[in-house]
Design a protein around this motif. Structure first.
Motif, short mmCIF file in Angstrom:
data_model
loop_
_atom_site.label_atom_id
_atom_site.label_comp_id
_atom_site.label_asym_id
_atom_site.label_seq_id
_atom_site.Cartn_x
_atom_site.Cartn_y
_atom_site.Cartn_z
N LEU A 292 0.82 -1.20 0.00
CA LEU A 292 0.00 0.00 0.00
C LEU A 292 0.86 1.25 0.00
N ASP A 293 2.12 1.12 0.40
CA ASP A 293 2.99 2.30 0.44
C ASP A 293 4.38 1.94 -0.08
N LYS A 294 5.11 3.00 -0.39
CA LYS A 294 6.45 2.85 -0.96
C LYS A 294 7.43 2.24 0.05
N ASN A 295 7.20 2.53 1.32
CA ASN A 295 8.15 2.09 2.34
C ASN A 295 7.93 0.66 2.80
N LYS A 296 6.91 0.05 2.21
CA LYS A 296 6.62 -1.35 2.52
C LYS A 296 6.35 -1.54 4.00
N LEU A 297 5.46 -0.71 4.51
CA LEU A 297 5.06 -0.85 5.91
C LEU A 297 3.64 -1.39 6.04
N ARG A 298 2.84 -1.18 5.01
CA ARG A 298 1.47 -1.70 5.03
C ARG A 298 1.18 -2.41 3.72
N CYS A 299 0.43 -3.47 3.83
CA CYS A 299 0.13 -4.23 2.61
C CYS A 299 -1.26 -4.83 2.67
N LEU A 300 -1.75 -5.14 1.51
CA LEU A 300 -3.00 -5.87 1.38
C LEU A 300 -2.67 -7.34 1.27
N VAL A 301 -3.40 -8.15 2.02
CA VAL A 301 -3.15 -9.58 1.95
C VAL A 301 -4.34 -10.25 1.28
N MET A 302 -4.03 -10.85 0.19
CA MET A 302 -5.11 -11.54 -0.52
C MET A 302 -4.90 -13.02 -0.38
N TRP A 303 -5.42 -13.51 0.78
CA TRP A 303 -5.23 -14.94 1.02
C TRP A 303 -6.08 -15.75 0.05
#
Lengths: 176, 360
Positions: free
Chosen positions: A88-99
């Motif tokens: 979700l961000d450039k710094n790779k601190l938040r992400c979407l998980v599509m299990w």
């Protein structure tokens, strides 16, 4: 039902990035699988990386082992490559998980639609994810962004049509 | 009075004050001196007089200047006196209040008494002649002025002088100490020259190394603790030397070795196989080199490592070493090898590095 941990979770070497290439591959596969099933069980769609490091998912307090940030990033990269994760961000601190990948969701939704004879009907996103009719379904409670992607996948497939009204504020779906 | 010199009144290092008496007037011979009444001081070295009012007016003469002296009793209106007869003026005398005088004696007139004690002390000092045993520095001549040109050893100047003396002493000690080191370095230099010469000769294969050089070299080696070395000189250079060494090693692996350069050892070990010796030099990925018996095949090592680890559940390099009676370095290499082959995996934590059977 409580989450069932895989056997590796209680095997200390599981938490050390293995130098042997073959061993490492197996290890990472197991981690990807664990992460996805954990998120599925807890219905987590987004992850904050810092929080994840401290959560039971990557931190086994019983054997006093946890994954290093470096290794977590490696696991996430594997998930991203497989299409199960999106930053979700450039710094790779938040992400979407599509299990479950959008395509997989789309398929489930379409199956339900056709099973209930609702092809060619129009309904809102809300009805799909939160309607009484879908309570038993796995996609019930699916977050909107995920639902939308799933429907977009169906649309790409030619099996649904997303109709936007009022300049994109309301959306309707028609299963084809 | 022309025997007196100007002085600043400070005592020298070894000079001690014996007695002082105020109310003393000086006489040049029988005439009153041009000074007023002042303080007469007797030290181990000098007779000093200082004006009461003007302390800068201070004169002195060495006691060695005194030929002899006598008391002169006082009377009515006359103070007791000490008459001091003097030697002729020395040529290097510092300037004083009188350039010249027709008298060769002076008088000290004791206006406030004290002549008896003064006389007694003067007698004592003149007998003891302490100034002869405790020399003071030579006066430094200055041009004019009330102040005498002598440097004094008390006060800051005295401290400075002491420091300087100490520094010279230290310097001397250090130089002496380093004399031994210089000798050692000379010896070392000789040895280096000799080694170079021998090495060059071997390299150029020019001329023989003389027997004398050989003996000298061996004696140097002996003094360094190398008893009977397989020197290149006796066994030739290069491969032949290493072969001999390899054979020696093969024979006496258990016995403590003589002093040997690591490079030579490695080169010798590389020859094991070609010499059909039951030893092998093994190089690990990390660069660590070990000598092992030929009977140890790789598979065997790995299989046994896996057995040990499985048996105990997990092992660290230290535990493994203890189990097998091996060095930690060697046991770690074995574990790493087993890991490389996929038989073991690792657990790296704050508790240390531990190896498990690879259950993945």
């Amino acid at each position: 039902m409580s989450f069932e941990w895989p056997w590796q979770y209680n095997f200390p070497p599981f938490f050390t990035l293995q130098p042997n290439a073959d061993t490492r591959q197996k290890q990472l596969e197991a981690w990807c699988s664990l992460a996805l099933s954990y998120c599925r069980h807890h219905k987590l769609y987004t992850l904050d990386v810092m929080e994840a490091q401290e959560s039971p998912m990557f931190n086994n307090k019983k054997i006093e082992r946890k994954l290093s940030m470096e290794t977590i990033q490696i696991v996430f990269e594997e998930l991203r490559k497989k299409g199960n994760l999106e930053w979700l961000d450039k710094n790779k601190l938040r992400c979407l998980v599509m299990w479950r990948r959008p395509e997989e969701w789309g398929k489930l939704i379409y199956q339900w639609v056709s099973k209930n004879g609702m092809v060619n009907s129009v309904f809102t996103l809300y009805e799909l994810s939160n309607g009484d009719d879908t309570q038993e379904e796995e996609f019930h409670g699916l977050e909107e962004w995920m639902l939308l992607r799933s429907l977009q996948a169906l649309q790409t497939d030619g099996r649904a049509e997303i109709i936007s009204m009022d300049d994109g504020k309301d959306r309707f779906i028609k299963a084809l | 009075m022309d025997r007196f010199s100007w002085t600043n009144g400070l005592l020298e290092i070894n000079e001690t004050l014996v007695i002082q008496q105020r109310g003393v007037r000086l006489y040049d011979g029988d005439d009153k001196a041009k000074m007023d009444v002042g303080v007469a001081l007797l030290s181990t070295h000098r007779l000093i007089w200082r004006d009461n009012k003007n302390h800068e007016c201070c004169i002195a003469m060495p006691l060695s200047q005194i030929l002899f002296f006598e008391e002169q009793a006082g009377g009515i209106g006359k103070s007791a006196k000490i008459v001091i007869h003097l030697h002729p003026t020395p040529p290097n005398k510092e300037p004083g209040p009188y350039q010249q005088s027709k008298y060769s004696y002076i008088k000290l007139s004791f206006k406030e008494h004290g002549q008896i004690e003064f006389y007694r002390r003067l007698t004592e000092e003149m007998t003891k002649k302490r100034w002869e045993n405790m020399p003071v520095s030579q006066p430094i001549p200055t041009g004019t002025g009330l102040q005498a040109g002598r440097t004094r050893a008390v006060g800051i100047v005295g401290i400075e002088r002491k420091i300087e003396e100490k520094r010279k002493e230290t310097d001397k000690n250090i130089s002496e100490a380093f004399e031994d080191l210089s000798k050692l370095m000379v010896k070392a230099k000789e040895m280096v020259e000799l080694s170079k010469s021998i090495a060059n000769k071997i390299k150029d294969k020019q001329g023989d190394i003389t027997e004398d050089e050989t003996i000298r070299f061996k004696s140097y080696l002996l003094s360094m603790g190398i008893a009977d070395p397989v020197t290149r000189e006796t066994h030739g250079s290069g491969t032949h030397y290493h072969m001999q060494l390899a054979k020696q090693l093969g024979d006496m692996l258990q016995a403590p070795l003589e002093l040997l350069s690591p490079e030579d050892l490695v080169n010798a070990c590389k020859m094991f196989e070609s010499l059909k010796l039951p030893l092998r030099l093994r190089v690990f990925d990390s660069g660590v080199m070990v000598v092992q018996l030929q009977s140890h095949s790789e598979e065997e090592m790995i299989a046994s490592a896996l057995d040990n680890v499985s048996d105990k559940g997990s092992l660290t390099a230290e535990e493994f070493a203890k189990l097998l009676g091996l060095s930690v370095l060697l046991s770690k290499e074995r574990l790493l090898l087993a890991e490389k082959m996929g038989h073991l995996c690792r657990d790296d934590s704050v508790e240390g590095l531990r190896f498990y059977p690879n259950l993945f």
